[in-house]
Design an enzyme around this catalytic site. Sequence first.
Site, PDB file in Angstrom:
ATOM      1  N   ASP A   5       9.128  -6.795  -2.283  1.00 35.34           N
ATOM      2  CA  ASP A   5       7.721  -6.487  -2.098  1.00 35.34           C
ATOM      3  C   ASP A   5       7.519  -6.180  -0.603  1.00 35.34           C
ATOM      4  O   ASP A   5       8.388  -6.489   0.214  1.00 35.34           O
ATOM      5  CB  ASP A   5       6.930  -7.740  -2.505  1.00 35.34           C
ATOM      6  N   ASP A   7       3.862  -6.124   1.339  1.00 35.82           N
ATOM      7  CA  ASP A   7       2.780  -6.874   1.992  1.00 35.82           C
ATOM      8  C   ASP A   7       2.950  -8.373   1.832  1.00 35.82           C
ATOM      9  O   ASP A   7       3.080  -8.890   0.721  1.00 35.82           O
ATOM     10  CB  ASP A   7       1.420  -6.454   1.403  1.00 35.82           C
TER      11      ASP A   7
HETATM   12  P1  TMP Z   1       1.788  -6.344  -2.951  1.00 32.38           P
HETATM   13  O1  TMP Z   1       2.045  -7.255  -1.792  1.00 32.38           O
HETATM   14  O2  TMP Z   1       2.154  -6.940  -4.267  1.00 32.38           O
HETATM   15  O3  TMP Z   1       2.408  -4.991  -2.753  1.00 32.38           O
HETATM   16  O4  TMP Z   1       0.223  -6.164  -3.102  1.00 32.38           O
HETATM   17  C1  TMP Z   1      -0.601  -5.641  -2.160  1.00 32.38           C
HETATM   18  C2  TMP Z   1      -1.608  -6.608  -1.658  1.00 32.38           C
HETATM   19  O5  TMP Z   1      -2.688  -5.818  -1.164  1.00 32.38           O
HETATM   20  C3  TMP Z   1      -2.226  -7.559  -2.661  1.00 32.38           C
HETATM   21  O6  TMP Z   1      -1.973  -8.886  -2.276  1.00 32.38           O
HETATM   22  C4  TMP Z   1      -3.722  -7.318  -2.558  1.00 32.38           C
HETATM   23  C5  TMP Z   1      -3.881  -6.528  -1.302  1.00 32.38           C
HETATM   24  N1  TMP Z   1      -5.018  -5.587  -1.289  1.00 32.38           N
HETATM   25  C6  TMP Z   1      -5.822  -5.563  -0.163  1.00 32.38           C
HETATM   26  O7  TMP Z   1      -5.602  -6.319   0.787  1.00 32.38           O
HETATM   27  N2  TMP Z   1      -6.883  -4.695  -0.124  1.00 32.38           N
HETATM   28  C7  TMP Z   1      -7.162  -3.833  -1.147  1.00 32.38           C
HETATM   29  O8  TMP Z   1      -8.120  -3.051  -1.070  1.00 32.38           O
HETATM   30  C8  TMP Z   1      -6.309  -3.867  -2.306  1.00 32.38           C
HETATM   31  C9  TMP Z   1      -6.600  -2.955  -3.456  1.00 32.38           C
HETATM   32  C10 TMP Z   1      -5.250  -4.756  -2.325  1.00 32.38           C
HETATM   33 MG    MG Z   2       2.863  -9.088  -1.476  1.00 29.95          MG
END
Ligand code: TMP
Ligand code: MG
Length: 256
Positions: A5, A7
Amino acid sequence: MVISDFDMTLSRFGCNGRRCPTSHNILDNSHVVSEDGKKKLKDLLHYYYPIEIDPDRTLEEKRPLMVEWWSRAHDLLSQQKILKGDIAQIVRESDVMLRDGFNELFDQLHEYDVPLFIFSAGVGDILEEIIRQANVFHPNVNVVSNYMDFDDNGVLRCFKGPLIHTYNKNNTVLQGTEYFQQLSTRTSIILLGDSMGDLTMADGVPSVENILKIGFLNDKVEEQRGKYLDAYDIVLESDETLDVVNGILRYILIET
Ligand code: TMP
Ligand code: MG
């Protein structure tokens, strides 16, 4: 191979008591988004993020709400006239930080020809720019994420599909498994994630024999610990580094 992953897994969750931005937050906080846009995006975050990490809701309950969040956020961002040419500066001016030890992770995987597949529900254009600016976007890195669609003048008009959110990170959004098929000689996987949704990222890999799942438990630690310990092989708390995975890789790649 390593499947990770982005973020809050490759990037830091916090620094000196302050939260670090996700790839979406980097855009939301940037000078290209209007005050009104910022407020609406923040309202969405405050409404939907507690749902995303709520240990008392099932994934089935969460999925449609995540589609709602991502769709609404992407619609708002698409109204902001964001320029493709502004992305590098937006990233440069942001507070994003990769976890300590990122250099060793990316460089070691490159050196030993280990594929690194980054599977992200964030914004692909932003995260690619982050790793490019960190000088670690090596040829063994592949990214699947939400990418922006720009018009002929380089203005953001929408996001390309299929939409990837926290809880559909599996082969349904990988448009066939060609990527993994090419890697079918890779039978051992290290999976890195920070969400319960990251656990399915390796589902499309055809010939898995060994999979080691390492999870960063960043938020609502007490409430989520039980679930994380059941689902991940290793759970890391209050650890803003990649030391554990680097140590394991060093052992596998160099010492054996
Ligand atoms: P991931 O870490 O699984 O790739 O997910 C992305 C993260 O982004 C998730 O924890 C939620 C966050 N997010 C935001 O911070 N702002 C937003 O507008 C959206 C749609 C998601
Ligand atoms: Mg994440």
